[in-house]
Write a protein that holds these residues in place. Structure first.
Motif, short mmCIF file in Angstrom:
data_model
loop_
_atom_site.label_atom_id
_atom_site.label_comp_id
_atom_site.label_asym_id
_atom_site.label_seq_id
_atom_site.Cartn_x
_atom_site.Cartn_y
_atom_site.Cartn_z
N ARG A 295 0.86 -1.19 0.00
CA ARG A 295 0.00 0.00 0.00
C ARG A 295 0.89 1.23 0.00
O ARG A 295 1.61 1.49 0.97
N LEU A 296 0.85 1.97 -1.10
CA LEU A 296 1.67 3.17 -1.22
C LEU A 296 0.90 4.37 -0.68
O LEU A 296 -0.25 4.60 -1.04
N THR A 297 1.57 5.13 0.17
CA THR A 297 0.94 6.33 0.75
C THR A 297 1.32 7.60 0.02
O THR A 297 0.86 8.69 0.39
N ASP A 298 2.17 7.48 -1.02
CA ASP A 298 2.54 8.66 -1.80
C ASP A 298 1.29 9.32 -2.39
O ASP A 298 0.38 8.64 -2.86
N ARG A 299 1.30 10.67 -2.42
CA ARG A 299 0.15 11.40 -2.95
C ARG A 299 0.41 11.98 -4.35
O ARG A 299 -0.44 12.63 -4.90
N HIS A 300 1.60 11.70 -4.88
CA HIS A 300 1.92 12.22 -6.21
C HIS A 300 1.96 11.07 -7.21
O HIS A 300 2.03 9.90 -6.83
N LYS A 308 9.32 -0.93 -10.12
CA LYS A 308 10.33 -0.50 -9.14
C LYS A 308 10.29 -1.39 -7.90
O LYS A 308 11.32 -1.79 -7.36
N LEU A 309 9.08 -1.71 -7.45
CA LEU A 309 8.95 -2.55 -6.25
C LEU A 309 9.49 -3.96 -6.49
O LEU A 309 10.17 -4.53 -5.64
N ARG A 310 9.20 -4.51 -7.67
CA ARG A 310 9.62 -5.88 -7.93
C ARG A 310 11.13 -6.00 -8.14
O ARG A 310 11.67 -7.11 -8.14
N ALA A 311 11.81 -4.87 -8.31
CA ALA A 311 13.26 -4.91 -8.39
C ALA A 311 13.88 -5.30 -7.04
O ALA A 311 14.97 -5.88 -6.99
N VAL A 312 13.17 -5.01 -5.94
CA VAL A 312 13.68 -5.37 -4.61
C VAL A 312 12.79 -6.40 -3.91
O VAL A 312 13.26 -7.16 -3.06
N TYR A 313 11.52 -6.41 -4.27
CA TYR A 313 10.57 -7.40 -3.76
C TYR A 313 9.97 -8.14 -4.95
O TYR A 313 8.93 -7.73 -5.49
N PRO A 314 10.58 -9.23 -5.41
CA PRO A 314 10.15 -9.87 -6.66
C PRO A 314 8.74 -10.46 -6.62
O PRO A 314 8.14 -10.69 -7.67
N ASN A 315 8.21 -10.70 -5.42
CA ASN A 315 6.89 -11.32 -5.31
C ASN A 315 5.83 -10.35 -4.79
O ASN A 315 4.95 -10.75 -4.01
N LEU A 319 -0.92 -4.29 -5.60
CA LEU A 319 -0.52 -2.93 -5.27
C LEU A 319 -1.75 -2.06 -5.06
O LEU A 319 -2.66 -2.06 -5.88
N GLU A 320 -1.76 -1.35 -3.94
CA GLU A 320 -2.83 -0.40 -3.65
C GLU A 320 -2.23 0.98 -3.45
O GLU A 320 -1.11 1.11 -2.92
N LYS A 321 -2.96 2.01 -3.90
CA LYS A 321 -2.47 3.39 -3.77
C LYS A 321 -3.54 4.25 -3.12
O LYS A 321 -4.11 5.13 -3.75
N PRO A 322 -3.81 4.02 -1.84
CA PRO A 322 -4.84 4.82 -1.17
C PRO A 322 -4.50 6.30 -1.08
O PRO A 322 -5.38 7.15 -1.02
N GLY A 323 -3.19 6.62 -1.08
CA GLY A 323 -2.78 8.02 -1.03
C GLY A 323 -3.22 8.81 -2.25
O GLY A 323 -3.44 10.02 -2.17
N MET A 324 -3.36 8.11 -3.38
CA MET A 324 -3.78 8.77 -4.60
C MET A 324 -5.29 8.99 -4.63
O MET A 324 -5.81 9.70 -5.48
N LEU A 325 -6.00 8.37 -3.68
CA LEU A 325 -7.45 8.47 -3.67
C LEU A 325 -7.96 9.48 -2.65
O LEU A 325 -9.15 9.61 -2.44
N ALA A 326 -7.01 10.16 -1.99
CA ALA A 326 -7.43 11.14 -0.98
C ALA A 326 -8.26 12.23 -1.64
O ALA A 326 -7.92 12.77 -2.69
N THR A 327 -9.37 12.55 -1.03
CA THR A 327 -10.27 13.54 -1.61
C THR A 327 -10.23 14.82 -0.81
O THR A 327 -9.92 14.85 0.37
N GLY A 328 -10.55 15.91 -1.46
CA GLY A 328 -10.59 17.22 -0.81
C GLY A 328 -11.22 18.20 -1.78
O GLY A 328 -11.48 17.88 -2.94
N GLU A 329 -11.45 19.40 -1.33
CA GLU A 329 -12.04 20.41 -2.21
C GLU A 329 -11.03 20.78 -3.28
O GLU A 329 -9.88 21.11 -3.00
N GLN A 330 -11.41 20.69 -4.55
CA GLN A 330 -10.53 21.00 -5.67
C GLN A 330 -11.06 22.21 -6.42
O GLN A 330 -12.21 22.22 -6.84
N LYS A 331 -10.21 23.19 -6.57
CA LYS A 331 -10.58 24.40 -7.32
C LYS A 331 -10.06 24.24 -8.73
O LYS A 331 -8.86 24.28 -8.98
#
Length: 379
Positions: A295-300, A308-315, A319-331
């Motif tokens: 679970r990646l917490t990156d927001r970008h 990239k992950l499988r280069a160090v963790y082959p198995n 992959l989940e990206k909950p940080g990319m799903l953060a919601t907020g008021e968008q102008k």
């Protein structure tokens, strides 16, 4: 007398399209070791030996190798029942002839009152098996007035209790879902809406109840009414489970049990954090071959995070990206939209080159974005 209670092997299972056959072979070898080190007199498998009713050839081969070692080379009897994943008719092929070799396949509902008797020293244990079944099958076979899974299971248990001997230790083997027990994501539902639940209460007259179907080691109602759990973690919801088998010892006046742990070839874990932190961690992680949900917490925005992950963790399997799903008021005005495009390009550039955008490059891409926006306005 000692016997090992195990269940839910699911031989031949794949997880996220990855074969678990080597992982299953690894823990089955540990079961062989326990049979030897604990001087076990019998092995009980409470269903779901295979993962599907028509198993792949390699799964059949693995089970054949294992059963041959236990029954023929170690002279230890094996008693098993089909589960809901198994094809009962296929699994019990040749069962009458195999009894003489020490393999007892209790797959015929019409014979549930016929026990397998195993004697060790001065102790004789009667093993009764109830393979996976549904109300319709029980109703048709026995002309019984049953309409639910609970009715069907209670009917079969009552049939056994009316014939079992009080001068022997009596063990029930069943593949079912006890009401109130803890389930996992990897178990296939027996029916819709919870109608598959059955009561533990009809089972209290046995000395031990060896259950299969649920993947978490646990007991329900009484400590001797037990699920051994599956031999491996088969979903990430089982991350905290302590997988193993149950060693049961039957004496003249008592029945005791204890958990024997199984160590997986690769564990199943959930890792959460920012990508760069996880990548650094993976370089020194001694268990980087484990099966992972990340679970990646990156927001970008991130370019090819799985690669990239499988280069160090082959198995890494999911992959989940909950940080990319953060919601907020968008102008969504023009100024913020332009700034968002530039920021996204900067992130993209870093992911590709590993270097930040220079001042000259930043000015150039800003000019391109401005020009594109100007043309869009003129259209």
């Amino acid at each position: 007398m000692k016997f090992i209670h195990t269940s839910d092997w699911h031989i031949g299972r794949q997880f996220h399209n990855v074969s678990l056959l080597d992982d299953q072979r690894h823990v089955l070898e540990q079961i062989v070791g326990y049979i030897q080190s604990e001087s076990v007199d019998a092995l009980v498998i409470a269903g779901d030996i295979y993962d599907r009713s028509v198993p792949p050839a390699k799964a059949v081969e693995l089970l054949d190798q294992f059963i041959t070692r236990i029954c023929s080379e170690m002279n230890t009897p094996v008693i098993l029942i089909p589960g809901n994943h198994d094809g009962a008719e296929r699994l019990r092929f040749g069962s009458r002839q195999l009894r003489s070799a020490g393999l007892h396949i209790l797959g015929d509902l019409k014979r549930v009152t016929e026990p397998v008797l195993i004697t060790a020293g001065e102790t004789t244990v009667a093993f009764y098996g109830i393979p996976y079944n549904d109300p319709e099958t029980v109703r048709n076979l026995f002309s019984a007035d049953v309409t639910s899974y609970d009715d069907a299971h209670s009917y079969l248990v009552d049939e056994i209790t009316t014939v079992m001997r009080n001068d022997l230790a009596n063990v029930l083997i069943s593949h079912c879902f006890l009401e109130g027990a803890q389930e996992s994501e990897s178990e296939r539902p027996l029916s819709i809406g919870g109608a598959d639940r059955v009561s533990y209460k009809p089972c209290v007259n046995f000395d031990y109840v060896a259950l299969g179907h649920l993947h978490s080691p646990q007991y329900k109602g009484e400590e001797f009414i037990r699920y051994s759990g599956s031999i491996l973690k088969y979903s990430f919801s089982e991350e905290k489970h302590n997988k193993g088998v149950t060693l049961v010892e039957v004496n003249d006046q008592s029945v005791t049990s204890r958990h024997l742990p199984l160590q997986p070839l690769r564990d199943m874990r959930i890792i959460e954090g920012e990508l760069q932190t996880i990548l650094e961690q993976g370089k020194v992680d001694p268990n980087n071959d484990d099966y992972l949900l990340v679970r990646l917490t990156d927001r970008h925005a991130i370019l090819d995070p799985m690669g990239k992950l499988r280069a160090v963790y082959p198995n890494v399997l999911h992959l989940e990206k909950p940080g990319m799903l953060a919601t907020g008021e968008q102008k969504m005005n023009k100024e913020n939209l332009q700034r968002g495009e530039l920021e996204m390009f900067r992130d993209f550039f870093v992911q590709i080159t590993g270097q930040p955008v220079s001042e000259e490059q930043d000015a150039a891409i800003q000019g391109v974005i401005n020009e594109l926006n100007k043309q869009e306005t003129q259209v």
